[in-house]
Design an enzyme around this catalytic site. Sequence first.
Site, short mmCIF file in Angstrom:
data_model
loop_
_atom_site.label_atom_id
_atom_site.label_comp_id
_atom_site.label_asym_id
_atom_site.label_seq_id
_atom_site.Cartn_x
_atom_site.Cartn_y
_atom_site.Cartn_z
CE LYS A 167 -3.94 -2.11 2.21
NZ LYS A 167 -4.07 -2.90 3.43
CG HIS A 218 0.90 -9.07 9.34
ND1 HIS A 218 0.02 -10.12 9.28
CD2 HIS A 218 0.18 -7.97 9.06
CE1 HIS A 218 -1.18 -9.67 8.97
NE2 HIS A 218 -1.12 -8.36 8.83
CB ILE A 219 4.06 -5.42 13.33
CG1 ILE A 219 3.97 -6.51 14.40
CG2 ILE A 219 3.99 -4.03 13.95
CD1 ILE A 219 5.21 -6.63 15.26
CE1 TYR A 272 -8.43 -11.29 16.09
CE2 TYR A 272 -10.43 -10.21 16.77
CZ TYR A 272 -9.72 -11.36 16.55
OH TYR A 272 -10.28 -12.59 16.78
P1 M7G Z 1 -3.67 -7.26 7.23
O1 M7G Z 1 -3.93 -6.52 8.49
O2 M7G Z 1 -3.71 -8.75 7.30
O3 M7G Z 1 -4.64 -6.85 6.07
O4 M7G Z 1 -2.26 -6.79 6.74
P2 M7G Z 1 -5.23 -5.45 5.63
O5 M7G Z 1 -4.25 -4.39 5.93
O6 M7G Z 1 -5.44 -5.66 4.14
O7 M7G Z 1 -6.50 -5.32 6.38
C1 M7G Z 1 -1.54 -7.39 5.72
C2 M7G Z 1 -0.70 -6.33 5.11
O8 M7G Z 1 0.25 -6.90 4.23
C3 M7G Z 1 -1.56 -5.39 4.28
O9 M7G Z 1 -1.37 -4.07 4.71
C4 M7G Z 1 -1.12 -5.62 2.86
O10 M7G Z 1 -1.09 -4.44 2.11
C5 M7G Z 1 0.26 -6.22 3.00
N1 M7G Z 1 0.52 -7.18 1.94
C6 M7G Z 1 -0.37 -8.04 1.41
N2 M7G Z 1 0.24 -8.77 0.44
C7 M7G Z 1 -0.41 -9.79 -0.35
C8 M7G Z 1 1.54 -8.35 0.36
C9 M7G Z 1 2.64 -8.73 -0.45
O11 M7G Z 1 2.60 -9.63 -1.31
N3 M7G Z 1 3.82 -8.06 -0.22
C10 M7G Z 1 3.93 -7.06 0.72
N4 M7G Z 1 5.09 -6.44 0.85
N5 M7G Z 1 2.90 -6.70 1.51
C11 M7G Z 1 1.71 -7.34 1.34
#
Ligand code: M7G
Length: 353
Positions: free
Chosen positions: A199, A271-272, A263
């Site tokens: 993002k 992850h953070i 959450y």
């Molecule tokens: P989440 O809280 O599980 O989801 O965070 P949400 O933020 O979409 O609610 C996962 C975080 O990992 C998100 O902020 C995603 O933008 C990031 N993310 C997801 N994917 C699939 C990838 C990836 O392939 N590479 C990287 N660098 N970040 C990712």
Amino acid sequence: QEFKNLVNRFKFVRVLDSNPQTKVLSLLGKIDDKDAILTAEKTHFLFDETKRSQYNLNFNDSNEDDNNPPIFYHCENEYSCVNGIEEVTEIASNDIYHWGLVLLKQDIEQSPTARLNIIWPASTVHVKRYEKQSYHLIRETPEIYKNIVRPYIDESIAKGKLSWVNEILYEDVEADRVVYKDFSEDSKRDGFVILPNTKWDGVNLDSLYLVAIVYRNDLTSVRDLKPSDRDWLININNKIRSIVPACYNYGVHADELRIFVHYQPSYYYFHIHIVNIKHAGLEDNMAAGKAILLDEIIDNLNFLGPNGYQDKTLTYVIGENTDLWKRGLKDEVEKQLESDGIPKTPAIINTFD
Ligand code: M7G
């Protein structure tokens, strides 16, 4: 050039969501007859930047730089909304008020117009997540977690939505973007990786958005954290705040990082999120009811019993499109409102016509 190829093959089907405030647009499309989601976000303006000086102040005139910390200086960016103006046209002027439109200098590396993200092939879960939906507040008790949420988490892990995480941790995918990696077989438990979140445009520090992914694989979410994890979290928190400012030329300081977990998260592997405090957030990413500060978690673990977050009631926002909503959270919300004595919503008759 896989990304370029996918962008070129994307065939528009319909708009999933459009938010003029965050300047994010999500489109559903097809690539080779399979669903694809394209999300576009207009990048923020660049204004100033912190640069590292080529010349170190070297008072004792020796070539040894070891004792001299690097010198940074602050300057206006050449792509700023003042320096970068290429064309100007006036809309109107009235008294002391003047407004118009400008065209700013752009550069694919240093000042891109927008960030595009593509998910392909996208599952129906992805499509529903990006589609405009209604949201509700749910109070998730330990019982609701045990009976509805945990089984869902276990199922979704079994479906293998986490391959992108494993690719970062073990396959060196995105390796060139990794900001920090601490991993050794002997101390796997303490290891973690910090890298840019999908993002972030990777250019503008004001919207800096990183993600730290841990090597420990026994945590699906904040719910699995126990008091015994406190020291482990404190160590990660301190490392993040030491490393990240140094990696970005101190354009952002340790106390300017919002460090939190989600959450419910989208991915059930601990992850953070690490975000510049200036960035108010994409959609509800940093909102109450979704983000929990890491500091808050560390402190709460002092007060929670030996089962830690498993015994806590967590209140958060859930979308109607999610499986969790349909698999029981909707009914639980109704029950909660009733037992709290909240009056039922009366039937509303539309009298506008
Ligand atoms: P989440 O809280 O599980 O989801 O965070 P949400 O933020 O979409 O609610 C996962 C975080 O990992 C998100 O902020 C995603 O933008 C990031 N993310 C997801 N994917 C699939 C990838 C990836 O392939 N590479 C990287 N660098 N970040 C990712």
